[in-house]
Design an enzyme around this catalytic site. Structure first.
Site, short mmCIF file in Angstrom:
data_model
loop_
_atom_site.label_atom_id
_atom_site.label_comp_id
_atom_site.label_asym_id
_atom_site.label_seq_id
_atom_site.Cartn_x
_atom_site.Cartn_y
_atom_site.Cartn_z
CD GLU A 179 29.36 51.39 25.15
OE1 GLU A 179 30.25 52.16 25.50
OE2 GLU A 179 29.33 50.18 25.44
NE ARG B 175 34.76 50.02 25.07
CZ ARG B 175 36.06 49.92 25.35
NH1 ARG B 175 36.94 49.76 24.37
NH2 ARG B 175 36.47 49.94 26.59
CB SER C 195 29.27 51.65 29.70
OG SER C 195 30.26 51.10 30.49
P1 FAD Z 1 23.61 42.66 20.76
O1 FAD Z 1 23.14 43.54 21.87
O2 FAD Z 1 22.81 41.47 20.44
O3 FAD Z 1 23.79 43.55 19.45
C1 FAD Z 1 24.43 44.80 19.50
C2 FAD Z 1 24.45 45.40 18.08
O4 FAD Z 1 25.29 44.60 17.24
C3 FAD Z 1 23.07 45.39 17.40
O5 FAD Z 1 22.99 46.53 16.60
C4 FAD Z 1 23.10 44.14 16.57
O6 FAD Z 1 22.22 44.18 15.46
C5 FAD Z 1 24.55 44.09 16.12
N1 FAD Z 1 25.00 42.71 15.89
C6 FAD Z 1 24.92 41.68 16.78
N2 FAD Z 1 25.46 40.58 16.22
C7 FAD Z 1 25.86 40.91 14.98
C8 FAD Z 1 26.48 40.19 13.91
N3 FAD Z 1 26.78 38.89 14.02
N4 FAD Z 1 26.74 40.85 12.76
C9 FAD Z 1 26.45 42.18 12.62
N5 FAD Z 1 25.84 42.90 13.58
C10 FAD Z 1 25.56 42.28 14.76
N6 FAD Z 1 31.27 46.18 26.14
C11 FAD Z 1 32.60 46.41 26.07
O7 FAD Z 1 33.13 46.80 25.02
N7 FAD Z 1 33.39 46.24 27.17
C12 FAD Z 1 32.91 45.81 28.35
O8 FAD Z 1 33.66 45.67 29.31
C13 FAD Z 1 31.51 45.57 28.44
N8 FAD Z 1 30.97 45.19 29.61
C14 FAD Z 1 29.62 44.97 29.70
C15 FAD Z 1 29.09 44.57 30.93
C16 FAD Z 1 27.73 44.32 31.06
C17 FAD Z 1 27.18 43.90 32.39
C18 FAD Z 1 26.89 44.46 29.93
C19 FAD Z 1 25.42 44.15 30.04
C20 FAD Z 1 27.41 44.87 28.71
C21 FAD Z 1 28.78 45.14 28.59
N9 FAD Z 1 29.36 45.55 27.38
C22 FAD Z 1 30.71 45.77 27.29
C23 FAD Z 1 28.52 45.77 26.20
C24 FAD Z 1 28.20 44.46 25.40
O9 FAD Z 1 28.40 43.33 26.19
C25 FAD Z 1 29.07 44.34 24.16
O10 FAD Z 1 28.84 45.42 23.29
C26 FAD Z 1 28.78 43.05 23.38
O11 FAD Z 1 29.72 42.89 22.35
C27 FAD Z 1 27.37 43.00 22.80
O12 FAD Z 1 27.14 41.69 22.33
P2 FAD Z 1 25.68 41.15 22.04
O13 FAD Z 1 25.83 39.85 21.31
O14 FAD Z 1 24.87 41.11 23.26
O15 FAD Z 1 25.13 42.25 21.04
P1 NAP Z 2 37.60 52.28 35.59
O1 NAP Z 2 38.75 51.37 35.81
O2 NAP Z 2 36.86 52.82 36.77
O3 NAP Z 2 38.08 53.50 34.67
C1 NAP Z 2 37.13 54.49 34.24
C2 NAP Z 2 37.35 54.80 32.78
O4 NAP Z 2 38.66 55.36 32.66
C3 NAP Z 2 37.31 53.58 31.89
O5 NAP Z 2 36.17 53.63 31.08
C4 NAP Z 2 38.60 53.61 31.10
O6 NAP Z 2 38.43 53.74 29.69
C5 NAP Z 2 39.32 54.83 31.54
N1 NAP Z 2 40.69 54.38 31.88
C6 NAP Z 2 41.13 53.90 33.04
N2 NAP Z 2 42.45 53.64 32.96
C7 NAP Z 2 42.85 53.97 31.71
C8 NAP Z 2 44.07 53.97 31.03
N3 NAP Z 2 45.20 53.56 31.62
N4 NAP Z 2 44.11 54.38 29.76
C9 NAP Z 2 43.00 54.79 29.13
N5 NAP Z 2 41.78 54.83 29.73
C10 NAP Z 2 41.71 54.43 31.01
O7 NAP Z 2 36.56 51.57 34.60
P2 NAP Z 2 35.33 50.63 34.86
O8 NAP Z 2 34.10 51.39 34.58
O9 NAP Z 2 35.49 49.89 36.16
O10 NAP Z 2 35.51 49.57 33.68
C11 NAP Z 2 36.65 48.74 33.62
C12 NAP Z 2 36.89 48.34 32.18
O11 NAP Z 2 35.78 47.58 31.69
C13 NAP Z 2 37.03 49.53 31.24
O12 NAP Z 2 38.01 49.20 30.28
C14 NAP Z 2 35.66 49.67 30.60
O13 NAP Z 2 35.71 50.18 29.27
C15 NAP Z 2 35.16 48.23 30.59
N6 NAP Z 2 33.69 48.19 30.75
C16 NAP Z 2 32.92 48.48 29.67
C17 NAP Z 2 31.53 48.41 29.76
C18 NAP Z 2 30.65 48.67 28.57
O14 NAP Z 2 29.46 48.35 28.61
N7 NAP Z 2 31.17 49.22 27.50
C19 NAP Z 2 30.94 48.06 30.97
C20 NAP Z 2 31.77 47.81 32.05
C21 NAP Z 2 33.15 47.86 31.93
P3 NAP Z 2 38.25 52.48 28.73
O15 NAP Z 2 36.80 52.30 28.63
O16 NAP Z 2 38.87 52.98 27.47
O17 NAP Z 2 38.96 51.31 29.25
#
Ligand code: FAD
Ligand code: NAP
Length: 338
Positions: A334, A164, A238
């Site tokens: 995050e 990330r 998250s």
């Molecule tokens: P923004 O919130 O608009 O921006 C985030 C940051 O990036 C800011 O600092 C902004 O200035 C910068 N930025 C945006 N666009 C650019 C650009 N073009 N160039 C340079 N900088 C830029 N993330 C995961 O990794 N995995 C997930 O599974 C995941 N699940 C999510 C589920 C939900 C319900 C929500 C609400 C979020 C989740 N996220 C997850 C987090 C989020 O969706 C991601 O980080 C996504 O990539 C953010 O995109 P955004 O366009 O909304 O970014």
């Molecule tokens: P989950 O399946 O309940 O697992 C909990 C955590 O354990 C996850 O964050 C995941 O890390 C880690 N994990 C599980 N299995 C793994 C493996 N085999 N190897 C390494 N790490 C493992 O997770 P969840 O919360 O329901 O989310 C499911 C997936 O969606 C995850 O990959 C999570 O990152 C992603 N997610 C991200 C966001 C966000 O805002 N960043 C929000 C929702 C969901 P990892 O995060 O490395 O996968």
């Protein structure tokens, strides 16, 4: 010449639905207008911020400068032997891109379905879910570097991706705008279903050799069950990163918490699920003021309405203190805070 709007509400531009305004707001549909909008901010000595879907940030006050809302559009596919080069403008919706690539018959993005936000921010965050990270598919990005005042192409290696994490959160923070991304996809269906939650759900459906479309549909099904839809219940996904701790620390914690899960991170470190720590500490479902920890997913803080970013951060600090007290683990927030 593009013109900004004055004092625009950002309520509809952040998925936490924090009610703040910005001083100036540009919606940019052409890449060449990005340096123009930044120059406008610099002339007035104001900060600027590029905004995608607003799904990974917290506004703690009115933004005093220039918001550059990314509305760059365009998607192209180019065949290359067994692969396909997908070029997407950074303002495209990430989830729409995933579904479009699947509809075209190309494989590779299915595990990353239903992640909110824009294509550009996906590279900033190196988005990941269900065993796949963006960096595994990314070939290169194009960006405006406002420090060197030129357009650049960065290869995957130059993006310095981590968990990330990327160069856009470090050396290129606050000075770069990604305008385009190139991804390498497969024509053949090569799927990754190793992530336990995905594997188990496919098995429940009686699917043992899943198509990319079935993987995407299953990921969407799981996510819709576990994660609140920001349209219904505002949130930023998250709220805390999964902490990476020393093996020795983990072994020490195991004596008091024998069920504590972990995943390998490096030779002497492990990743611990923050959601597990929060659930054990009793935060799941707990509310405070205008915010709550979601009752189906302990990592997600939801906005119940009428709250501010500072109130949310105060709640998060309280949670962090409690986790540190119980497990000697310092959780990190995050989303980016403004
Ligand atoms: P923004 O919130 O608009 O921006 C985030 C940051 O990036 C800011 O600092 C902004 O200035 C910068 N930025 C945006 N666009 C650019 C650009 N073009 N160039 C340079 N900088 C830029 N993330 C995961 O990794 N995995 C997930 O599974 C995941 N699940 C999510 C589920 C939900 C319900 C929500 C609400 C979020 C989740 N996220 C997850 C987090 C989020 O969706 C991601 O980080 C996504 O990539 C953010 O995109 P955004 O366009 O909304 O970014
Ligand atoms: P989950 O399946 O309940 O697992 C909990 C955590 O354990 C996850 O964050 C995941 O890390 C880690 N994990 C599980 N299995 C793994 C493996 N085999 N190897 C390494 N790490 C493992 O997770 P969840 O919360 O329901 O989310 C499911 C997936 O969606 C995850 O990959 C999570 O990152 C992603 N997610 C991200 C966001 C966000 O805002 N960043 C929000 C929702 C969901 P990892 O995060 O490395 O996968």
């Amino acid at each position: 010449m593009i013109k900004p709007e004055d004092y625009k509400s950002l309520l509809d531009f952040n998925t936490l639905a924090i009610d703040v305004n910005c001083r100036y707001f540009f919606e940019v549909t052409r890449a060449e207008d990005i340096p123009v909008a930044i120059a406008f901010a610099e002339q007035q000595q104001l900060p600027w911020l590029v905004l995608g879907g607003g799904s990974n940030l917290v506004f703690t006050r009115d933004f005093p400068g220039v918001i550059i809302k990314n509305a760059l559009r365009g998607v192209q596919y180019q065949a290359r032997d067994e692969c396909v080069l997908l070029t997407a403008a950074s303002g495209e919706s990430w989830h729409s891109l995933v579904m479009d690539s699947l509809a075209q018959g190309y494989c590779g993005l299915e595990n990353l379905a239903l992640i909110p936000g824009s294509v550009g921010a996906a590279a900033v965050q190196n988005i990941g879910a269900y065993g796949v990270e963006l960096e595994q598919r990314l070939e290169s990005v194009t960006l405006w570097n406002n420090r060197s005042k030129n357009w650049q192409h960065l290869t995957k290696a130059e993006c310095q991706f981590g968990y990330r994490d990327s160069i856009f959160k470090h050396a290129l923070k606050d000075c770069s705008v990604i305008t385009e991304m190139r991804l390498q996809l497969h024509k053949q269906a090569i799927v990754n279903t190793r992530y336990a939650a995905l594997n188990e759900r496919l098995a429940q459906h009686g699917i043992d050799s899943a198509t990319p479309q079935q993987v995407a549909a299953t990921v969407i099904e799981i996510r819709q069950e576990k994660l609140p839809d920001p349209e219904q219940l505002p949130n930023a996904g998250s709220f805390f990163k999964n902490p990476v701790i020393a093996q020795s620390h983990y072994q020490h914690l195991l004596s008091a918490h024998p069920q504590l899960p972990c995943y390998p991170a490096s030779a002497d470190q492990v990743k611990v699920p923050a959601g597990w720590l929060l659930e054990q500490a009793g935060w799941k479902g707990r509310s405070q003021g205008h915010f709550a920890m979601h009752n189906a997913q302990a990592l997600v803080l939801v906005h119940l309405g009428g709250g501010s970013g500072t109130e949310l951060l105060a709640f998060a600090e309280q949670i962090k203190d409690d986790i540190n007290h119980r497990f000697s683990i310092k959780l990190e927030i995050e989303p980016s805070v403004y």
